[in-house]
Write a protein that holds these residues in place. Sequence first.
Motif, PDB file in Angstrom:
ATOM      1  N   ASP A   1      64.034   5.660  -2.507  1.00  0.00           N
ATOM      2  CA  ASP A   1      64.091   4.454  -3.343  1.00  0.00           C
ATOM      3  C   ASP A   1      64.075   4.741  -4.843  1.00  0.00           C
ATOM      4  O   ASP A   1      64.127   3.814  -5.651  1.00  0.00           O
ATOM      5  CB  ASP A   1      62.935   3.507  -2.995  1.00  0.00           C
ATOM      6  N   THR A   2      63.996   6.012  -5.234  1.00  0.00           N
ATOM      7  CA  THR A   2      64.026   6.355  -6.654  1.00  0.00           C
ATOM      8  C   THR A   2      64.275   7.849  -6.831  1.00  0.00           C
ATOM      9  O   THR A   2      63.846   8.654  -5.999  1.00  0.00           O
ATOM     10  CB  THR A   2      62.706   5.984  -7.366  1.00  0.00           C
ATOM     11  N   LYS A   3      64.976   8.192  -7.923  1.00  0.00           N
ATOM     12  CA  LYS A   3      65.133   9.600  -8.294  1.00  0.00           C
ATOM     13  C   LYS A   3      64.248   9.942  -9.483  1.00  0.00           C
ATOM     14  O   LYS A   3      64.080  11.106  -9.831  1.00  0.00           O
ATOM     15  CB  LYS A   3      66.595   9.892  -8.678  1.00  0.00           C
ATOM     16  N   ASN A   4      63.707   8.901 -10.128  1.00  0.00           N
ATOM     17  CA  ASN A   4      63.008   9.098 -11.389  1.00  0.00           C
ATOM     18  C   ASN A   4      61.604   9.669 -11.219  1.00  0.00           C
ATOM     19  O   ASN A   4      60.934   9.427 -10.218  1.00  0.00           O
ATOM     20  CB  ASN A   4      62.940   7.783 -12.165  1.00  0.00           C
TER      21      ASN A   4
ATOM     22  N   HIS B   1      58.291   6.527 -14.568  1.00  0.00           N
ATOM     23  CA  HIS B   1      57.801   5.251 -14.037  1.00  0.00           C
ATOM     24  C   HIS B   1      56.617   4.731 -14.849  1.00  0.00           C
ATOM     25  O   HIS B   1      56.546   3.530 -15.160  1.00  0.00           O
ATOM     26  CB  HIS B   1      57.404   5.410 -12.566  1.00  0.00           C
TER      27      HIS B   1
ATOM     28  N   HIS C   1      57.925   3.558 -18.212  1.00  0.00           N
ATOM     29  CA  HIS C   1      58.726   2.345 -18.027  1.00  0.00           C
ATOM     30  C   HIS C   1      57.844   1.104 -17.870  1.00  0.00           C
ATOM     31  O   HIS C   1      58.066   0.084 -18.533  1.00  0.00           O
ATOM     32  CB  HIS C   1      59.620   2.526 -16.803  1.00  0.00           C
TER      33      HIS C   1
ATOM     34  N   ASN D   1      65.515   0.868 -18.684  1.00  0.00           N
ATOM     35  CA  ASN D   1      66.536   0.346 -17.782  1.00  0.00           C
ATOM     36  C   ASN D   1      67.904   0.901 -18.166  1.00  0.00           C
ATOM     37  O   ASN D   1      68.241   0.983 -19.350  1.00  0.00           O
ATOM     38  CB  ASN D   1      66.569  -1.185 -17.828  1.00  0.00           C
TER      39      ASN D   1
ATOM     40  N   HIS E   1      55.994  -0.281  -9.020  1.00  0.00           N
ATOM     41  CA  HIS E   1      56.282   1.043  -9.558  1.00  0.00           C
ATOM     42  C   HIS E   1      55.144   2.029  -9.283  1.00  0.00           C
ATOM     43  O   HIS E   1      55.399   3.209  -8.998  1.00  0.00           O
ATOM     44  CB  HIS E   1      56.572   0.961 -11.056  1.00  0.00           C
TER      45      HIS E   1
ATOM     46  N   LYS F   1      55.526   3.230  -5.850  1.00  0.00           N
ATOM     47  CA  LYS F   1      56.581   4.254  -5.798  1.00  0.00           C
ATOM     48  C   LYS F   1      56.021   5.598  -6.246  1.00  0.00           C
ATOM     49  O   LYS F   1      56.313   6.642  -5.643  1.00  0.00           O
ATOM     50  CB  LYS F   1      57.756   3.859  -6.696  1.00  0.00           C
ATOM     51  N   CYS F   2      55.232   5.573  -7.304  1.00  0.00           N
ATOM     52  CA  CYS F   2      54.651   6.817  -7.822  1.00  0.00           C
ATOM     53  C   CYS F   2      53.738   7.477  -6.804  1.00  0.00           C
ATOM     54  O   CYS F   2      53.747   8.708  -6.654  1.00  0.00           O
ATOM     55  CB  CYS F   2      53.869   6.533  -9.108  1.00  0.00           C
TER      56      CYS F   2
END
Length: 240
Positions: free
Chosen positions: A75-78, A83, A86, A124, A215, A218-219
């Motif tokens: 769900d994310t490459k970052n 994060h 952001h 973004n 977020h 996600k982290c």
Amino acid sequence: MDMKQRRQWNENHKRLKEIILKTEEHSKAVQLFLNQHSLLHSSSISQMVHETLEDKLMKNLDETTFRQFPVPNPDTKNSIAWHLWHIARIEDMTMNLLVADEQQVLYSANWLEKMNISFTHSGNDMPEEDIAILSSRIDIHSLLAYRAAVGIQTQKVISSLKPGQFKIQVDQNRITRLFDEKAVLPNSRWLAEYWSKKNIAGLMLMPATRHIFLHLNKCVRIKEKLHKQTKKLILMKSVP
């Protein structure tokens, strides 16, 4: 903040959404917001007894994991670094610029210099080469300090609002400030347009709370996956 507590956070967020526009429930909505918001920042800013979601993320988080980009999550490459930066930027600009019409925390104490970066926007539509630069250069301790400063200011801003003010629509002049201050890039105009249709309650329910919650989750998943990969590699190397 374990899974049971995160489920409770979601339930409380639904409750906040139900009462936030009811003038007679203003005090309860503010208190519930402050509690929800505190659980998304370091426990040090609110002296919370329970572990927050940021506390969970930062526990045993090594620098390599913090900076790795790209990451292998679906769900994310970052990176975790990106994060955290952001969500801090989004919270800063929406709460201080769009809600309070005041100076962003970013410009209050030389935070760009302290964080060792030059990016002022939300992140973004950010080119991958810039994500890589931010992930490798940003000062971890200053980023966390900036995020804490933003969180403290958000609680002051929301606590100062009066009954009925949560219904106020975002002023177009404040949307213009996003571009004047390079908080939103021209190719991310969609983000400013999205915010322009919100009232203060809408900004509280997404940028200042749920956006952060998503977020940070996600982290945590990035950290857990990378740590598992590291353990697997160590185990493989230890086998004769």
